[in-house]
Design a protein around this motif. Structure first.
Motif, PDB file in Angstrom:
ATOM      1  N   ALA A 184      64.398  36.668  66.490  1.00  0.00           N
ATOM      2  CA  ALA A 184      64.095  36.806  67.922  1.00  0.00           C
ATOM      3  C   ALA A 184      63.379  35.616  68.585  1.00  0.00           C
ATOM      4  O   ALA A 184      63.164  35.856  69.757  1.00  0.00           O
ATOM      5  N   GLY A 185      63.422  34.505  67.922  1.00  0.00           N
ATOM      6  CA  GLY A 185      62.854  33.248  68.510  1.00  0.00           C
ATOM      7  C   GLY A 185      61.488  33.511  68.921  1.00  0.00           C
ATOM      8  O   GLY A 185      61.135  32.646  70.149  1.00  0.00           O
ATOM      9  N   ILE A 186      60.636  33.857  68.383  1.00  0.00           N
ATOM     10  CA  ILE A 186      59.307  34.019  68.668  1.00  0.00           C
ATOM     11  C   ILE A 186      58.489  32.714  68.414  1.00  0.00           C
ATOM     12  O   ILE A 186      58.751  31.948  67.600  1.00  0.00           O
ATOM     13  N   ASP A 187      57.728  32.554  69.577  1.00  0.00           N
ATOM     14  CA  ASP A 187      56.937  31.285  69.354  1.00  0.00           C
ATOM     15  C   ASP A 187      55.463  31.467  68.822  1.00  0.00           C
ATOM     16  O   ASP A 187      54.801  30.346  68.276  1.00  0.00           O
ATOM     17  N   GLN A 188      54.692  32.602  68.846  1.00  0.00           N
ATOM     18  CA  GLN A 188      53.516  32.897  68.245  1.00  0.00           C
ATOM     19  C   GLN A 188      53.376  34.312  67.837  1.00  0.00           C
ATOM     20  O   GLN A 188      53.763  35.274  68.605  1.00  0.00           O
ATOM     21  N   ILE A 189      52.464  34.429  66.640  1.00  0.00           N
ATOM     22  CA  ILE A 189      52.248  35.952  66.346  1.00  0.00           C
ATOM     23  C   ILE A 189      50.787  35.960  66.491  1.00  0.00           C
ATOM     24  O   ILE A 189      49.968  35.093  66.170  1.00  0.00           O
ATOM     25  N   VAL A 190      50.739  37.176  67.264  1.00  0.00           N
ATOM     26  CA  VAL A 190      49.156  37.553  67.606  1.00  0.00           C
ATOM     27  C   VAL A 190      48.847  38.983  66.485  1.00  0.00           C
ATOM     28  O   VAL A 190      49.529  39.785  67.203  1.00  0.00           O
ATOM     29  N   MET A 191      48.003  38.807  65.485  1.00  0.00           N
ATOM     30  CA  MET A 191      47.830  39.954  64.754  1.00  0.00           C
ATOM     31  C   MET A 191      46.508  40.512  64.416  1.00  0.00           C
ATOM     32  O   MET A 191      45.642  39.242  64.325  1.00  0.00           O
ATOM     33  N   GLY A 192      46.037  41.823  64.202  1.00  0.00           N
ATOM     34  CA  GLY A 192      44.915  42.093  63.830  1.00  0.00           C
ATOM     35  C   GLY A 192      44.897  41.975  62.289  1.00  0.00           C
ATOM     36  O   GLY A 192      45.614  41.829  61.503  1.00  0.00           O
ATOM     37  N   SER A 193      43.443  42.070  61.892  1.00  0.00           N
ATOM     38  CA  SER A 193      43.228  41.838  60.334  1.00  0.00           C
ATOM     39  C   SER A 193      41.879  42.716  59.882  1.00  0.00           C
ATOM     40  O   SER A 193      40.850  42.461  60.798  1.00  0.00           O
ATOM     41  N   GLU A 194      41.909  43.745  59.218  1.00  0.00           N
ATOM     42  CA  GLU A 194      41.188  44.689  58.711  1.00  0.00           C
ATOM     43  C   GLU A 194      39.962  43.964  57.930  1.00  0.00           C
ATOM     44  O   GLU A 194      38.887  44.413  57.828  1.00  0.00           O
ATOM     45  N   GLY A 195      40.234  42.658  57.505  1.00  0.00           N
ATOM     46  CA  GLY A 195      39.113  41.848  56.760  1.00  0.00           C
ATOM     47  C   GLY A 195      39.034  42.430  55.479  1.00  0.00           C
ATOM     48  O   GLY A 195      37.751  42.580  55.001  1.00  0.00           O
ATOM     49  N   ARG A 196      39.984  43.048  54.609  1.00  0.00           N
ATOM     50  CA  ARG A 196      39.618  43.624  53.359  1.00  0.00           C
ATOM     51  C   ARG A 196      39.026  42.447  52.514  1.00  0.00           C
ATOM     52  O   ARG A 196      39.703  41.483  52.545  1.00  0.00           O
ATOM     53  N   SER A 197      38.507  42.975  51.486  1.00  0.00           N
ATOM     54  CA  SER A 197      37.874  41.910  50.431  1.00  0.00           C
ATOM     55  C   SER A 197      37.749  42.895  49.052  1.00  0.00           C
ATOM     56  O   SER A 197      38.078  43.858  49.131  1.00  0.00           O
ATOM     57  N   GLY A 198      37.730  41.744  47.981  1.00  0.00           N
ATOM     58  CA  GLY A 198      37.592  42.562  46.739  1.00  0.00           C
ATOM     59  C   GLY A 198      38.735  43.121  46.130  1.00  0.00           C
ATOM     60  O   GLY A 198      39.829  42.721  46.468  1.00  0.00           O
ATOM     61  N   VAL A 199      38.423  44.224  45.478  1.00  0.00           N
ATOM     62  CA  VAL A 199      39.405  44.980  44.883  1.00  0.00           C
ATOM     63  C   VAL A 199      40.602  45.527  45.746  1.00  0.00           C
ATOM     64  O   VAL A 199      41.853  45.339  45.677  1.00  0.00           O
ATOM     65  N   SER A 200      39.979  45.999  46.905  1.00  0.00           N
ATOM     66  CA  SER A 200      41.102  46.477  47.952  1.00  0.00           C
ATOM     67  C   SER A 200      42.172  45.436  48.533  1.00  0.00           C
ATOM     68  O   SER A 200      43.341  45.840  48.604  1.00  0.00           O
ATOM     69  N   ARG A 201      41.501  44.319  48.615  1.00  0.00           N
ATOM     70  CA  ARG A 201      42.509  43.240  49.079  1.00  0.00           C
ATOM     71  C   ARG A 201      43.504  42.813  47.727  1.00  0.00           C
ATOM     72  O   ARG A 201      44.613  42.563  47.970  1.00  0.00           O
ATOM     73  N   MET A 202      43.072  42.840  46.526  1.00  0.00           N
ATOM     74  CA  MET A 202      43.779  42.695  45.261  1.00  0.00           C
ATOM     75  C   MET A 202      44.778  43.867  45.325  1.00  0.00           C
ATOM     76  O   MET A 202      45.999  43.277  45.017  1.00  0.00           O
ATOM     77  N   LEU A 203      44.679  44.760  45.318  1.00  0.00           N
ATOM     78  CA  LEU A 203      45.353  45.922  44.994  1.00  0.00           C
ATOM     79  C   LEU A 203      46.578  46.155  46.342  1.00  0.00           C
ATOM     80  O   LEU A 203      47.682  46.488  45.750  1.00  0.00           O
ATOM     81  N   LEU A 204      45.960  46.102  47.482  1.00  0.00           N
ATOM     82  CA  LEU A 204      46.681  46.233  48.652  1.00  0.00           C
ATOM     83  C   LEU A 204      47.244  45.198  49.165  1.00  0.00           C
ATOM     84  O   LEU A 204      48.205  45.191  50.068  1.00  0.00           O
ATOM     85  N   GLY A 205      46.630  44.086  48.905  1.00  0.00           N
ATOM     86  CA  GLY A 205      47.085  42.605  49.743  1.00  0.00           C
ATOM     87  C   GLY A 205      46.553  42.877  51.156  1.00  0.00           C
ATOM     88  O   GLY A 205      46.114  43.744  51.637  1.00  0.00           O
ATOM     89  N   SER A 206      46.994  41.624  51.801  1.00  0.00           N
ATOM     90  CA  SER A 206      46.689  41.572  53.186  1.00  0.00           C
ATOM     91  C   SER A 206      47.877  40.971  53.953  1.00  0.00           C
ATOM     92  O   SER A 206      48.262  40.013  53.772  1.00  0.00           O
ATOM     93  N   VAL A 207      48.605  41.882  54.941  1.00  0.00           N
ATOM     94  CA  VAL A 207      49.810  41.489  55.624  1.00  0.00           C
ATOM     95  C   VAL A 207      49.352  40.266  56.511  1.00  0.00           C
ATOM     96  O   VAL A 207      50.074  39.237  56.312  1.00  0.00           O
ATOM     97  N   ALA A 208      48.131  40.100  57.047  1.00  0.00           N
ATOM     98  CA  ALA A 208      47.893  39.085  57.834  1.00  0.00           C
ATOM     99  C   ALA A 208      47.724  37.914  57.151  1.00  0.00           C
ATOM    100  O   ALA A 208      48.283  36.801  57.675  1.00  0.00           O
ATOM    101  N   GLU A 209      47.203  38.094  56.015  1.00  0.00           N
ATOM    102  CA  GLU A 209      47.281  36.641  55.101  1.00  0.00           C
ATOM    103  C   GLU A 209      48.712  36.264  54.888  1.00  0.00           C
ATOM    104  O   GLU A 209      48.829  35.002  54.828  1.00  0.00           O
ATOM    105  N   ALA A 210      49.518  37.215  54.225  1.00  0.00           N
ATOM    106  CA  ALA A 210      50.870  36.858  53.863  1.00  0.00           C
ATOM    107  C   ALA A 210      51.679  36.110  54.957  1.00  0.00           C
ATOM    108  O   ALA A 210      52.388  35.406  55.050  1.00  0.00           O
ATOM    109  N   VAL A 211      51.614  36.936  56.157  1.00  0.00           N
ATOM    110  CA  VAL A 211      52.111  36.198  57.454  1.00  0.00           C
ATOM    111  C   VAL A 211      51.545  35.013  57.715  1.00  0.00           C
ATOM    112  O   VAL A 211      52.561  33.961  57.845  1.00  0.00           O
ATOM    113  N   THR A 212      50.286  34.921  57.701  1.00  0.00           N
ATOM    114  CA  THR A 212      49.788  33.434  58.183  1.00  0.00           C
ATOM    115  C   THR A 212      50.178  32.420  57.006  1.00  0.00           C
ATOM    116  O   THR A 212      50.476  31.267  57.425  1.00  0.00           O
TER     117      THR A 212
END
Length: 141
Positions: A98-126
């Motif tokens: 779509a020719g996007i110039d910037q992405i603006v997204m929220g992050s739940e700020g998961r840490s520890g085991v939940s981040r390892m198991l579920l990952g972070s969409v915001a981190e992957a996108v960034t």
């Protein structure tokens, strides 16, 4: 020059805060709100798939009505789209197509085991994005 912003959306306060941020900080830019539908991810995360409304091919998450009301309250216009695939992959593919110039997204700020198991969409996108990404943390929601 008007830029085109992408705001990935789920049914969370953090995602809504990201939309509010985008509309406030970038008032003259075009905003597209997308929701990535990945039934496998929803089941794995212990959440039910998103309920959609509409007829025929016109389906969208019910929470898009709330998203539109945020924009309407502010006098802004947004576009919406439902995209398919693994969240981070679908977001990045849409941004490129779509020719996007910037992405603006929220992050739940998961840490520890939940981040390892579920990952972070915001981190992957960034990490993988070739365009700027603004992360609105859960503390602002």
């Amino acid at each position: 020059m008007t830029r085109h912003l992408l705001v990935p959306m789920d049914d969370s306060a953090t995602a809504r805060a990201a939309l509010e941020h985008a509309l406030t900080v970038f008032p003259d830019d075009e905003v597209t709100v997308v929701h990535a539908v990945d039934d496998l991810e929803a089941g794995y995360a212990g959440r039910p798939p998103v309920t959609v409304s509409g007829d025929g091919d016109e389906t969208e998450p019910e929470f898009f009505a709330d998203v539109r009301s945020i924009a309407d309250r502010r006098g802004d216009t947004i576009e919406t789209a439902v995209i398919e695939g693994t969240s981070a992959d679908a977001i990045l593919e849409y941004a490129e197509d779509a020719g996007i110039d910037q992405i603006v997204m929220g992050s739940e700020g998961r840490s520890g085991v939940s981040r390892m198991l579920l990952g972070s969409v915001a981190e992957a996108v960034t990490r993988r994005s070739s365009i700027p990404v603004t992360i609105v943390p859960s503390s602002t929601a």
